[in-house]
Motif scaffolding. Structure first.
Motif, PDB file in Angstrom:
ATOM      1  N   ASN A   1       0.847  -1.204   0.000  1.00  0.00           N
ATOM      2  CA  ASN A   1       0.000   0.000   0.000  1.00  0.00           C
ATOM      3  C   ASN A   1       0.883   1.254   0.000  1.00  0.00           C
ATOM      4  OD1 ASN A   1       0.662   0.615   2.833  1.00  0.00           O
ATOM      5  ND2 ASN A   1      -0.604  -1.167   3.298  1.00  0.00           N
ATOM      6  N   GLY A   2       0.250   2.398  -0.070  1.00  0.00           N
ATOM      7  CA  GLY A   2       0.993   3.662  -0.141  1.00  0.00           C
ATOM      8  C   GLY A   2       1.663   4.027   1.170  1.00  0.00           C
ATOM      9  N   THR A   3       1.175   3.487   2.269  1.00  0.00           N
ATOM     10  CA  THR A   3       1.764   3.791   3.577  1.00  0.00           C
ATOM     11  C   THR A   3       3.074   3.021   3.765  1.00  0.00           C
ATOM     12  OG1 THR A   3      -0.474   4.102   4.425  1.00  0.00           O
ATOM     13  CG2 THR A   3       1.275   3.848   6.061  1.00  0.00           C
TER      14      THR A   3
ATOM     15  N   SER B   1      -1.950  17.118   4.481  1.00  0.00           N
ATOM     16  CA  SER B   1      -1.839  15.862   3.759  1.00  0.00           C
ATOM     17  C   SER B   1      -2.649  14.822   4.508  1.00  0.00           C
ATOM     18  CB  SER B   1      -0.368  15.441   3.668  1.00  0.00           C
ATOM     19  OG  SER B   1      -0.213  14.284   2.857  1.00  0.00           O
ATOM     20  N   PHE B   2      -2.638  13.603   3.993  1.00  0.00           N
ATOM     21  CA  PHE B   2      -3.287  12.499   4.700  1.00  0.00           C
ATOM     22  C   PHE B   2      -2.370  12.063   5.846  1.00  0.00           C
ATOM     23  CE2 PHE B   2      -4.293   7.843   4.933  1.00  0.00           C
ATOM     24  CZ  PHE B   2      -5.606   7.974   5.353  1.00  0.00           C
TER      25      PHE B   2
ATOM     26  N   ALA C   1      -1.087   9.428   6.798  1.00  0.00           N
ATOM     27  CA  ALA C   1       0.011   8.482   6.535  1.00  0.00           C
ATOM     28  C   ALA C   1       1.332   9.202   6.236  1.00  0.00           C
ATOM     29  CB  ALA C   1      -0.346   7.551   5.386  1.00  0.00           C
TER      30      ALA C   1
ATOM     31  N   THR D   1       4.076  16.309  -0.190  1.00  0.00           N
ATOM     32  CA  THR D   1       2.953  15.642  -0.871  1.00  0.00           C
ATOM     33  C   THR D   1       2.520  16.469  -2.087  1.00  0.00           C
ATOM     34  OG1 THR D   1       2.165  14.763   1.232  1.00  0.00           O
ATOM     35  CG2 THR D   1       0.567  14.847  -0.568  1.00  0.00           C
TER      36      THR D   1
ATOM     37  N   ASP E   1       5.444  12.175  -1.609  1.00  0.00           N
ATOM     38  CA  ASP E   1       4.256  11.361  -1.415  1.00  0.00           C
ATOM     39  C   ASP E   1       3.338  11.680  -2.603  1.00  0.00           C
ATOM     40  OD1 ASP E   1       1.855  10.222  -0.779  1.00  0.00           O
ATOM     41  OD2 ASP E   1       1.864  10.851   1.321  1.00  0.00           O
TER      42      ASP E   1
ATOM     43  N   ALA F   1       0.785   9.881  -3.566  1.00  0.00           N
ATOM     44  CA  ALA F   1      -0.406   9.019  -3.429  1.00  0.00           C
ATOM     45  C   ALA F   1      -1.517   9.430  -4.399  1.00  0.00           C
ATOM     46  CB  ALA F   1      -0.914   9.061  -1.995  1.00  0.00           C
ATOM     47  N   HIS F   2      -1.618  10.741  -4.658  1.00  0.00           N
ATOM     48  CA  HIS F   2      -2.700  11.243  -5.523  1.00  0.00           C
ATOM     49  C   HIS F   2      -2.256  11.462  -6.960  1.00  0.00           C
ATOM     50  CE1 HIS F   2      -4.289  13.502  -1.706  1.00  0.00           C
ATOM     51  NE2 HIS F   2      -4.288  12.193  -1.573  1.00  0.00           N
TER      52      HIS F   2
ATOM     53  N   SER G   1      -0.173   5.648  -4.051  1.00  0.00           N
ATOM     54  CA  SER G   1      -1.151   4.717  -3.479  1.00  0.00           C
ATOM     55  C   SER G   1      -2.028   4.174  -4.597  1.00  0.00           C
ATOM     56  CB  SER G   1      -2.036   5.446  -2.462  1.00  0.00           C
ATOM     57  OG  SER G   1      -3.151   4.634  -2.133  1.00  0.00           O
TER      58      SER G   1
ATOM     59  N   LYS H   1      -8.562   5.405  -5.235  1.00  0.00           N
ATOM     60  CA  LYS H   1      -7.730   6.222  -6.125  1.00  0.00           C
ATOM     61  C   LYS H   1      -8.173   6.055  -7.580  1.00  0.00           C
ATOM     62  CE  LYS H   1      -5.089   7.749  -2.793  1.00  0.00           C
ATOM     63  NZ  LYS H   1      -5.922   7.490  -1.621  1.00  0.00           N
TER      64      LYS H   1
ATOM     65  N   GLY I   1      -2.809  -1.303  -2.596  1.00  0.00           N
ATOM     66  CA  GLY I   1      -1.548  -1.380  -3.328  1.00  0.00           C
ATOM     67  C   GLY I   1      -0.809  -0.066  -3.261  1.00  0.00           C
TER      68      GLY I   1
ATOM     69  N   TYR J   1     -11.312  17.239   3.023  1.00  0.00           N
ATOM     70  CA  TYR J   1     -10.060  16.543   2.703  1.00  0.00           C
ATOM     71  C   TYR J   1      -9.035  17.576   2.303  1.00  0.00           C
ATOM     72  CZ  TYR J   1      -7.623  12.346   0.913  1.00  0.00           C
ATOM     73  OH  TYR J   1      -6.757  11.300   0.691  1.00  0.00           O
TER      74      TYR J   1
HETATM   75  C1  LIG Z   1      -1.439  11.756   0.585  1.00  0.00           C
HETATM   76  C2  LIG Z   1      -1.568  10.315   0.956  1.00  0.00           C
HETATM   77  N1  LIG Z   1      -0.470   9.649   1.366  1.00  0.00           N
HETATM   78  C3  LIG Z   1      -0.509   8.348   1.693  1.00  0.00           C
HETATM   79  C4  LIG Z   1      -1.687   7.624   1.618  1.00  0.00           C
HETATM   80  C5  LIG Z   1      -1.699   6.192   2.047  1.00  0.00           C
HETATM   81  O1  LIG Z   1      -1.969   5.318   0.999  1.00  0.00           O
HETATM   82  P1  LIG Z   1      -2.598   3.864   1.302  1.00  0.00           P
HETATM   83  O2  LIG Z   1      -4.028   4.072   1.685  1.00  0.00           O
HETATM   84  O3  LIG Z   1      -2.443   3.143   0.002  1.00  0.00           O
HETATM   85  O4  LIG Z   1      -1.803   3.255   2.396  1.00  0.00           O
HETATM   86  C6  LIG Z   1      -2.858   8.266   1.195  1.00  0.00           C
HETATM   87  C7  LIG Z   1      -4.122   7.502   1.106  1.00  0.00           C
HETATM   88  O5  LIG Z   1      -5.171   8.004   0.831  1.00  0.00           O
HETATM   89  C8  LIG Z   1      -2.799   9.643   0.860  1.00  0.00           C
HETATM   90  O6  LIG Z   1      -3.883  10.312   0.463  1.00  0.00           O
END
Ligand SMILES: Cc1ncc(COP(=O)(O)O)c(C=O)c1O
Length: 360
Positions: A56-58, A80-81, A83, A126, A152, A154-155, A176, A181, A188, A306
């Protein structure tokens, strides 16, 4: 009911075709042939030199921090998120927040240098909503102060800046592929780097640090992904363009229909392409934003704050800190529904309701 998002699903038959191969081979995980095929196809699609498909993205962010041997302080964004920040803390480092630029909503590079100390090892920024950070300014600062850079992304799937993938900037970029997404493999993530030595380390780290069946090269973790997830990623590849086009059309329709609404949208990087990952609006006041959110919800239309609240003053494991721009934007920002199955009529309805709420 209109949700904030709905995952794209390919025709069931396409997914089933991959499943029959999995049953035949009885190879379910541990970097099987589908995971390798996905990596090759995504490398081609994204025009990047190397990438790894991970859980995953984390985990991708945590592996990036580990592979770069980052210590002590990492400069990052509070917008940011969770993670993005939690990965820094998870890896035993300290997040040092820098406020965002009020137009792009990405980390403000003009404020980074003031936050650098002898303990700073990296910048983790990010690409918020897929909008590329000021990658050139960040690169310049990183070079001057000998810092590593992680993005990061992810987006940011599919986004290019200055004519190449946004994932090719920095030492490592992550993405991510979560179901929400625009391109996904259910769960993933991706790790992208231009450096083959770093790639090798990341590959060891992804597989518990194994360098052979009975030897270890690194401290590792289980960052692998399964054949079932790779199958979904593969089945979704032929639809990337259609998903992109539909999201662009819906975004343009929102832009048109919401012309009278007193809101701002983030200013996009001048040399960056768009992937239409989100439809964020920054309202004039939190009060109006909350009223819109509430009244849309009353019509079964669900939006999302968000990112809210700011990561710098919410997390129970960090001392709270206020940032003028992040705190202000986080209070006023709202993302509208945007997904492949959303219809023109639904966008028109949402837009009409928003204008009515504002004008009442
Ligand atoms: C900016 C950002 N970073 C990291 C993540 C983490 O990704 P994942 O949900 O695949 O672990 C997200 C998930 O939405 C995200 O928006």
């Amino acid at each position: 009911m209109i949700p904030i998002t709905k995952p794209f699903l390919p025709p069931q038959e396409d997914y089933k075709k991959y499943l029959s191969g999995i049953w035949k081979r009885q190879w379910l995980t541990n970097m099987g042939p589908l995971a390798s095929e996905l990596e090759m196809k995504l490398k081609d699609h994204l025009h990047v030199k190397h990438l790894l498909f991970v859980t995953n993205g984390t985990i991708a962010l945590q592996m990036a921090i580990k592979a770069l041997d980052l210590k002590s302080e990492i400069i990052t964004t509070p917008f940011s998120f969770v993670a993005t920040t939690s990965s820094i803390v998870w890896e035993g480092c300290k997040p040092v927040f820098v406020d965002i630029d009020k137009e792009s909503l990405n980390i403000d590079p003009t404020k980074i240098e003031a936050a650098i100390t002898d303990e700073t090892s990296a910048i983790l920024a990010t690409h918020v909503y897929g909008n590329p950070c000021d990658v050139l300014a960040i690169e310049k600062i990183a070079k001057k102060h000998n810092l590593k850079v992680i993005y990061d992304g992810a987006h940011a799937f599919g986004v290019e800046v200055y004519g190449k993938s946004v994932f090719e900037y920095g030492d490592i970029s992550t993405c991510s592929l979560h179901a929400t997404k625009l391109y996904h493999s259910i769960e993933g993530g991706l790790i992208v780097t231009k450096d083959p030595a770093l790639l090798k380390r990341l590959a060891y780290i992804r597989n518990f640090g194994f360098s052979g069946t009975e030897s270890f090269a690194e401290l590792g973790i289980n960052g692998k992904n399964s054949e079932y997830h790779a199958a979904m990623g593969l089945a979704n590849i032929p639809h990337i363009e259609a998903v992109h086009n539909k999201r662009r059309e819906l975004t343009e329709l929102y832009n048109l229909k919401l012309k009278g609404l007193k809101v701002k949208t983030p200013s996009w990087h001048n040399d960056g392409t768009k992937n239409y990952a989100y439809y964020p609006l920054v309202f004039e006041s939190e009060e109006l934003m909350l009223e819109c959110m509430k009244r849309l919800a009353a019509s079964e239309i669900f939006t999302r704050r968000y990112f809210y609240p700011s990561l710098a003053n919410t997390l129970p494991y960090l001392d709270p800190q206020n940032f003028e721009i992040t705190d202000d934007i986080a209070k006023r920002v709202l993302c509208l529904p945007l997904y492949f199955d959303l219809t023109v009529e639904e966008v028109e309805l949402i837009s009409r309701l928003l204008l009515r709420i504002q004008n009442n």
